[in-house]
Write a protein that holds these residues in place. Structure first.
Motif, short mmCIF file in Angstrom:
data_model
loop_
_atom_site.label_atom_id
_atom_site.label_comp_id
_atom_site.label_asym_id
_atom_site.label_seq_id
_atom_site.Cartn_x
_atom_site.Cartn_y
_atom_site.Cartn_z
N TRP A 63 47.22 37.72 37.82
CA TRP A 63 47.68 38.72 36.86
C TRP A 63 46.49 39.32 36.13
N LYS A 64 45.52 38.48 35.77
CA LYS A 64 44.34 38.93 35.03
C LYS A 64 43.24 39.45 35.95
N ARG A 65 43.49 39.47 37.25
CA ARG A 65 42.52 39.90 38.27
C ARG A 65 41.27 39.04 38.21
N SER A 66 41.45 37.76 37.93
CA SER A 66 40.33 36.82 37.86
C SER A 66 40.06 36.22 39.24
N MET A 67 38.80 36.07 39.57
CA MET A 67 38.42 35.45 40.84
C MET A 67 38.94 34.02 40.94
N TRP A 68 39.22 33.40 39.81
CA TRP A 68 39.72 32.02 39.81
C TRP A 68 41.07 31.88 40.52
N THR A 69 41.78 32.98 40.68
CA THR A 69 43.08 32.90 41.35
C THR A 69 42.96 32.26 42.73
N TRP A 70 41.88 32.55 43.45
CA TRP A 70 41.75 32.07 44.84
C TRP A 70 41.37 30.60 44.94
N PRO A 71 40.33 30.11 44.24
CA PRO A 71 40.05 28.67 44.36
C PRO A 71 41.18 27.80 43.82
N VAL A 72 41.86 28.28 42.76
CA VAL A 72 42.98 27.50 42.23
C VAL A 72 44.12 27.48 43.25
N GLN A 73 44.35 28.60 43.96
CA GLN A 73 45.37 28.62 45.00
C GLN A 73 45.01 27.67 46.14
N MET A 128 50.37 37.50 49.51
CA MET A 128 48.96 37.14 49.39
C MET A 128 48.05 38.18 50.05
N VAL A 129 48.49 38.72 51.18
CA VAL A 129 47.71 39.78 51.84
C VAL A 129 47.64 41.01 50.93
N ALA A 130 48.79 41.39 50.34
CA ALA A 130 48.81 42.54 49.44
C ALA A 130 47.94 42.28 48.21
N GLN A 131 47.96 41.04 47.70
CA GLN A 131 47.10 40.70 46.56
C GLN A 131 45.63 40.83 46.94
N ALA A 132 45.27 40.32 48.11
CA ALA A 132 43.87 40.40 48.56
C ALA A 132 43.42 41.85 48.69
N ARG A 133 44.34 42.75 49.05
CA ARG A 133 44.03 44.17 49.18
C ARG A 133 44.05 44.90 47.84
N GLY A 134 44.55 44.23 46.78
CA GLY A 134 44.60 44.86 45.46
C GLY A 134 45.77 45.83 45.33
N TRP A 135 46.83 45.61 46.10
CA TRP A 135 47.99 46.50 46.05
C TRP A 135 48.97 46.03 44.97
N TRP A 180 40.48 33.81 52.71
CA TRP A 180 40.27 35.20 53.13
C TRP A 180 40.38 36.14 51.92
N GLY A 181 41.40 35.95 51.07
CA GLY A 181 41.57 36.78 49.88
C GLY A 181 40.39 36.66 48.92
N TRP A 182 39.87 35.47 48.80
CA TRP A 182 38.71 35.22 47.95
C TRP A 182 37.53 36.07 48.41
N PHE A 183 37.28 36.06 49.73
CA PHE A 183 36.19 36.88 50.28
C PHE A 183 36.46 38.37 50.10
N GLN A 184 37.72 38.78 50.25
CA GLN A 184 38.06 40.19 50.06
C GLN A 184 37.75 40.64 48.63
N TRP A 185 38.12 39.82 47.66
CA TRP A 185 37.86 40.19 46.27
C TRP A 185 36.37 40.14 45.96
N GLN A 186 35.66 39.17 46.55
CA GLN A 186 34.21 39.12 46.34
C GLN A 186 33.56 40.41 46.84
N ARG A 187 33.96 40.83 48.02
CA ARG A 187 33.42 42.06 48.62
C ARG A 187 33.80 43.27 47.78
N GLY A 188 35.03 43.31 47.28
CA GLY A 188 35.50 44.44 46.48
C GLY A 188 34.81 44.55 45.14
#
Length: 195
Positions: free
Chosen positions: A15-25, A124-131, A57-65
């Motif tokens: 919700w907060k667009r924090s990178m922590w979402t992925w390692p916690v998931q 999760m795919v939509a989240q990784a894409r930022g949709w 995969w989502g973690w890497f997508q957000w890192q790249r973004g």
């Protein structure tokens, strides 16, 4: 309980667009793999293993973004992206339900379980894409997950899904508003500064 609470935390970080979402998931998935394995629920183990892979995969997508602006940009998906997400979710649900029907030990409720499984991956795919549609996908999963959890004799999971539902509504509102903020443009050169 720990795995579900970690899942709630991951959603709140999303919700907060924090990178922590992925390692916690990922951590939530690891805890839930152990829980499902101890209960000999191979379908649950399989789901969580795929969730872990998609989370990485989502973690890497957000890192790249984040490399460009330092912020996670959110937007509404295009009509083509929405169609692909919907068709993929429907086809995936049919395929997974077919697997569950062929191997009844994997699920006692093949269609709802398949829908929740594939809907979770679609979200999760939509989240990784930022949709922003990420939140709608979660709402759709919760509409099936809450009643299924209660009718399955899992009231704690049902209560967690209700909390998920509230967080999803708040997250949807936040991402919707965020998607309306125009993307920053390149700053013009200062007057008199060398080009």
């Amino acid at each position: 309980m720990v795995g579900n609470l970690l899942g709630l935390a991951a959603l709140a970080f999303g919700w907060k667009r924090s990178m922590w979402t992925w390692p916690v998931q990922v951590l939530s998935g690891v805890v839930l793999v152990a829980a499902y394995a101890s209960a000999q629920l191979s379908g649950g183990v399989g789901k969580q293993l795929i969730v872990i892979v998609v989370s990485v995969w989502g973690w890497f997508q957000w890192q790249r973004g984040r490399r460009g602006s330092g912020d996670i940009r959110v937007r509404f998906a295009t009509w083509k992206e929405r169609l692909l997400l919907a068709v993929g979710t429907a086809a995936g649900t049919c395929a997974v339900a077919g697997l569950f029907l062929a191997f009844p030990k994997l699920s006692w409720a093949p269609w709802p379980d398949a829908y929740i499984f594939v809907g979770t991956l679609a979200a999760m795919v939509a989240q990784a894409r930022g949709w922003v549609e990420f939140w709608f996908a979660w709402l759709a999963v919760d509409l099936v997950g809450v009643p299924l959890a209660f009718t399955s004799g899992l009231p704690f999971s049902g209560l967690v899904y209700i909390v998920y539902f509230a967080l999803v509504l708040l997250g949807l509102r936040a991402w919707w508003k965020r998607s309306r903020i125009p993307a920053p443009t390149a700053e013009p050169a200062l007057e008199g500064a060398p080009a």
